[in-house]
Design an enzyme around this catalytic site. Structure first.
Site, PDB file in Angstrom:
ATOM      1  N   LYS A   1       0.719  -1.456   0.011  1.00 13.89           N
ATOM      2  CA  LYS A   1      -0.218   0.079  -0.058  1.00 13.89           C
ATOM      3  C   LYS A   1       1.066   1.305  -0.148  1.00 13.89           C
ATOM      4  CE  LYS A   1      -3.892   0.514   2.617  1.00 13.89           C
ATOM      5  NZ  LYS A   1      -4.746   0.522   4.081  1.00 13.89           N
TER       6      LYS A   1
ATOM      7  N   ASN B   1     -23.733   8.812  15.451  1.00 17.01           N
ATOM      8  CA  ASN B   1     -23.798   7.700  14.376  1.00 17.01           C
ATOM      9  C   ASN B   1     -25.297   7.206  15.061  1.00 17.01           C
ATOM     10  OD1 ASN B   1     -22.194   8.449  12.487  1.00 17.01           O
ATOM     11  ND2 ASN B   1     -20.848   6.493  12.888  1.00 17.01           N
TER      12      ASN B   1
ATOM     13  N   GLY C   1     -35.586   3.087   3.000  1.00 15.94           N
ATOM     14  CA  GLY C   1     -34.892   2.257   2.506  1.00 15.94           C
ATOM     15  C   GLY C   1     -34.906   0.884   2.959  1.00 15.94           C
TER      16      GLY C   1
ATOM     17  N   CYS D   1     -19.937   1.757   9.285  1.00 11.01           N
ATOM     18  CA  CYS D   1     -19.707   2.641  10.526  1.00 11.01           C
ATOM     19  C   CYS D   1     -21.178   2.483  11.613  1.00 11.01           C
ATOM     20  CB  CYS D   1     -19.770   4.068  10.255  1.00 11.01           C
ATOM     21  SG  CYS D   1     -18.130   4.331   9.451  1.00 11.01           S
TER      22      CYS D   1
HETATM   23  C1  UGA Z   1     -21.851   7.625   8.530  1.00 14.64           C
HETATM   24  C2  UGA Z   1     -22.046   9.013   9.308  1.00 14.64           C
HETATM   25  O1  UGA Z   1     -22.895   9.501   8.302  1.00 14.64           O
HETATM   26  C3  UGA Z   1     -20.616  10.027   9.067  1.00 14.64           C
HETATM   27  O2  UGA Z   1     -21.213  10.998   9.511  1.00 14.64           O
HETATM   28  C4  UGA Z   1     -19.626   9.316  10.034  1.00 14.64           C
HETATM   29  O3  UGA Z   1     -18.498   9.903  10.138  1.00 14.64           O
HETATM   30  C5  UGA Z   1     -19.282   7.753   9.166  1.00 14.64           C
HETATM   31  O4  UGA Z   1     -20.627   7.085   9.304  1.00 14.64           O
HETATM   32  C6  UGA Z   1     -18.379   6.990  10.236  1.00 14.64           C
HETATM   33  O5  UGA Z   1     -18.504   6.960  11.323  1.00 14.64           O
HETATM   34  O6  UGA Z   1     -17.119   7.009   9.705  1.00 14.64           O
HETATM   35  P1  UGA Z   1     -21.385   6.481   6.055  1.00 14.64           P
HETATM   36  O7  UGA Z   1     -21.075   5.107   6.905  1.00 14.64           O
HETATM   37  O8  UGA Z   1     -20.453   6.930   4.873  1.00 14.64           O
HETATM   38  O9  UGA Z   1     -21.238   7.584   7.287  1.00 14.64           O
HETATM   39  O10 UGA Z   1     -22.899   6.301   5.520  1.00 14.64           O
HETATM   40  P2  UGA Z   1     -24.240   7.225   5.694  1.00 14.64           P
HETATM   41  O11 UGA Z   1     -24.228   8.164   4.468  1.00 14.64           O
HETATM   42  O12 UGA Z   1     -24.368   7.779   7.076  1.00 14.64           O
HETATM   43  O13 UGA Z   1     -25.301   6.186   5.374  1.00 14.64           O
HETATM   44  C7  UGA Z   1     -25.689   5.081   6.238  1.00 14.64           C
HETATM   45  C8  UGA Z   1     -26.719   4.253   5.855  1.00 14.64           C
HETATM   46  O14 UGA Z   1     -27.970   5.130   5.924  1.00 14.64           O
HETATM   47  C9  UGA Z   1     -26.757   3.785   4.453  1.00 14.64           C
HETATM   48  O15 UGA Z   1     -27.239   2.351   4.291  1.00 14.64           O
HETATM   49  C10 UGA Z   1     -27.869   4.587   3.692  1.00 14.64           C
HETATM   50  O16 UGA Z   1     -28.251   3.915   2.531  1.00 14.64           O
HETATM   51  C11 UGA Z   1     -28.640   4.664   4.855  1.00 14.64           C
HETATM   52  N1  UGA Z   1     -29.584   5.895   4.564  1.00 14.64           N
HETATM   53  C12 UGA Z   1     -29.111   7.175   4.596  1.00 14.64           C
HETATM   54  C13 UGA Z   1     -30.966   5.867   4.283  1.00 14.64           C
HETATM   55  O17 UGA Z   1     -31.524   4.468   4.278  1.00 14.64           O
HETATM   56  N2  UGA Z   1     -31.631   6.826   4.040  1.00 14.64           N
HETATM   57  C14 UGA Z   1     -31.362   8.067   4.373  1.00 14.64           C
HETATM   58  O18 UGA Z   1     -32.024   9.236   4.170  1.00 14.64           O
HETATM   59  C15 UGA Z   1     -29.940   8.010   4.562  1.00 14.64           C
END
Ligand code: UGA
Length: 438
Positions: free
Chosen positions: A37, A206, A251, A258
Site C-alpha cells: 500500500k 451515528n 430504504g 460505521c
Molecule cells: C456515517 C455517518 O453519516 C458519518 O457522519 C460518519 O463519520 C461515518 O458513518 C463514520 O462513522 O465514519 P457512512 O457510513 O458513510 O457515514 O454512511 P451514511 O451516509 O451515514 O449512510 C448510512 C446508511 O443509511 C446507508 O445504508 C444509507 O443508505 C442509509 N440511509 C441514509 C438511508 O437509508 N436513508 C437516508 O435518508 C440516509
C-alpha cells in the site's frame, strides 16, 4: 502555523486526513505497515474511491508536503500524531482495540517530548484517557478528535466540516488549542471539551442517525397501512428546523462500515454501564425487520404470497453497495436482502455501477450490464439509490423480464414513468408498497 503531522494508518480515515492536512499547508508523514500500500501511495496510486482524494495525494507528493512510509521512526520529529487505526467489531460487537494497543506503546518509545497524540478513528469512550498509560509516557499530551466523514464525501467533509470536536483533560488545554488550530481554515464551530465527551459525541451522532432511519422505516410501514405517503410525511417533518430533512428517506435498512458497528459498540458500552438503551436496541431490531419486509414484498410480488418459496425464480437486483456513490459492501443491506432471497431459492443476477463481484459468495451473479439483470426476471429489486437507474430504458427492461414488476426499496424511480413503460412499481411507504396484499 505549519505543523509536522504524523498519521498512523493509511486507511480511509488516515489517508483522507493525511491528504487534507497536507492540502492545508502542513508537512505530513503517513505511516502504514502494509508495504505494498505504501509503495502504491508513493507512486500516487490511491485505491480508495473518494472524490478529490487522488488529486490531493498527487498534489501533496508533488510539492513534498506528503510522504508515505512503513518506518514508524520517521514520526520522531512530528509535533502531533493522529491515530487512524482500525477498531473493528470484536467479541459480541465490542470494538477490538488490539491494533491500537500494539501500536501505541511502540509510539511511546519514539515520539519526541511534547508531541500531541490524538485519536481520530472511532474509539470507545475512555480510550484517550488510557493513552498515557499505553504510551508509557507522561510528557505526551493526548486528545480525542473523532472524524465525522461520510463515505463518498470524505474530502469535502474533512475540509468543510459541520463541526470539529477536540477533547482533552482538562478541556481547552494547550494541546486542544494546537489541534483546534489545524482546522481554523474550515471556519467550522469547534467544540472544546473533555475527552470522554468528544469520544461519546461520535457514537451519539451515528447512533442518532440510526435511530432516525429506523424511525422513518417504521413510519413507512405505517404509511402503507394508513394509505399515506411517507415522502410527504417526511417532507413535512423535515421542514421543521428542529428535525431537519436529512436521513428521512426510507430504504432497505441502514448499513455500511460505521452505523451498525457504532450502534452495537454504544449498546455494549451502555449495557456494561448498567444502562438500558432500549431506543437504540429497537433501532437495530427495526433494521433487521425492514430487511425482512423487503424480502416478504419480493416473495409477494413473485408468488402472490409473502411466505412462499422462491425456488427457481430469477430475480434481478439493481444495486449491491450499502449506499450510492460507493462500491462498499460492508454490512450492506442490499447484500443481506440478496442472501435472504437466495436462501428462499431465488436465482439472483445483480448489477451495481461500482461493484464487479461479491467476494465469498456464489449466490449472486454480478453482471456489468444493467439490462442483463432483467432477462427472464420474475421481478426486479432496486436496493441502492444510484441515480443512473432512473435513466435506464425501462420499456426495454420490461420487454426482457418474465414479469415487468419492480420492488423499489429506495423510492428511487418515478412510478408514473414506469407505468408508461409498462412496469408495475412497488415502492416503500407509498400507496403501492412493500406491505403485501394477501
Ligand atoms: C456515517 C455517518 O453519516 C458519518 O457522519 C460518519 O463519520 C461515518 O458513518 C463514520 O462513522 O465514519 P457512512 O457510513 O458513510 O457515514 O454512511 P451514511 O451516509 O451515514 O449512510 C448510512 C446508511 O443509511 C446507508 O445504508 C444509507 O443508505 C442509509 N440511509 C441514509 C438511508 O437509508 N436513508 C437516508 O435518508 C440516509
Amino acid at each position: 502555523m505549519a505543523e509536522h503531522i504524523g498519521i498512523v494508518g493509511a486507511g480511509y480515515v488516515g489517508l483522507t486526513s493525511a491528504a487534507c492536512f497536507a492540502r492545508l499547508g502542513h508537512r505530513v508523514t503517513c505511516v502504514d505497515t502494509d508495504e505494498s500500500k505504501v509503495d502504491e501511495l508513493r507512486r500516487g496510486v490511491v485505491s480508495i474511491a473518494e472524490p478529490g482524494l487522488a488529486e490531493l495525494v498527487a498534489q501533496g507528493l508533488g510539492d513534498g508536503t506528503l510522504t508515505f512510509t512503513t518506518a514508524q521512526a520517521e514520526l520522531h520529529g512530528a509535533g502531533l500524531v493522529f491515530l487512524c487505526l482500525p477498531t473493528p467489531p470484536g467479541e459480541g460487537g465490542r470494538p477490538d482495540l488490539g491494533v491500537l494497543e500494539r501500536v501505541v506503546p511502540q509510539l511511546g518509545r519514539l515520539l519526541r517530548p511534547g508531541c500531541v497524540v490524538v485519536t481520530k478513528s472511532t474509539v470507545p469512550v475512555g480510550t484517550a484517557a488510557r493513552l498515557p498509560g499505553l504510551l508509557g509516557r507522561g510528557d505526551l499530551p493526548v486528545a480525542a478528535n473523532p472524524e465525522f466523514l461520510r463515505e463518498g464525501h470524505a474530502v469535502e467533509d474533512f475540509l468543510h466540516p459541520d463541526r470539529v470536536v477536540v477533547g482533552t483533560d482538562p478541556p481547552g488545554s494547550a494541546a486542544a488549542v494546537r489541534v483546534a488550530r489545524l482546522y481554523e481554515p474550515a471556519g467550522a464551530p469547534v467544540v472544546t471539551t473533555d475527552s470522554a465527551s468528544a469520544e461519546l459525541a461520535k457514537y451519539a451522532s451515528n447512533a442518532f442517525l440510526a435511530v432516525k432511519l429506523s424511525y422513518v422505516n417504521v413510519l413507512a410501514e405505517l404509511c402503507e397501512l394508513f394509505g399515506a405517503d411517507v415522502r410527504e410525511v417526511a417532507r413535512t417533518m423535515g421542514l421543521d428546523a428542529r428535525i431537519g430533512p436529512e436521513f428521512l428517506a426510507p430504504g432497505p435498512g441502514w448499513g455500511g462500515s460505521c452505523l451498525p458497528k457504532d450502534t452495537s459498540a454504544l449498546l455494549h458500552a451502555a449495557e456494561a454501564a448498567g444502562v438500558d438503551f432500549g431506543i437504540l436496541r429497537d433501532a437495530v431490531r427495526v433494521n433487521a425487520r425492514q430487511r425482512a419486509r423487503v424480502v416478504r414484498a419480493v416473495r409477494q410480488a413473485v408468488t402472490g404470497s409473502a411466505a412462499s418459496s422462491l425456488a427457481g425464480a430469477r430475480i434481478g437486483l439493481l444495486g449491491l453497495a450499502f449506499k450510492a456513490g460507493t462500491g462498499d459492501l460492508r454490512d450492506s443491506p442490499a447484500l443481506a436482502v440478496a442472501e435472504d432471497l437466495a436462501r428462499a431459492g431465488a436465482e439472483l443476477t445483480a448489477h451495481d455501477p461500482a461493484v464487479a463481484r461479491v467476494p465469498g459468495t456464489s449466490a449472486v451473479q454480478v453482471v456489468d450490464d444493467p439490462y442483463l439483470v432483467a432477462k427472464d426476471a420474475a421481478a426486479l429489486v432496486v436496493l441502492t439509490e444510484w441515480p443512473e437507474f432512473r435513466d435506464l430504458d425501462w420499456a426495454r427492461l420490461a420487454a426482457s423480464a418474465a414479469r415487468p414488476i419492480v420492488v423499489d426499496t429506495r423510492n428511487l424511480l418515478d412510478p408514473v414513468a414506469l407505468a408508461a413503460a409498462g412496469v408495475t412499481h412497488i415502492g416503500v411507504g407509498t400507496r403501492r408498497s412493500l406491505t403485501p396484499f394477501e
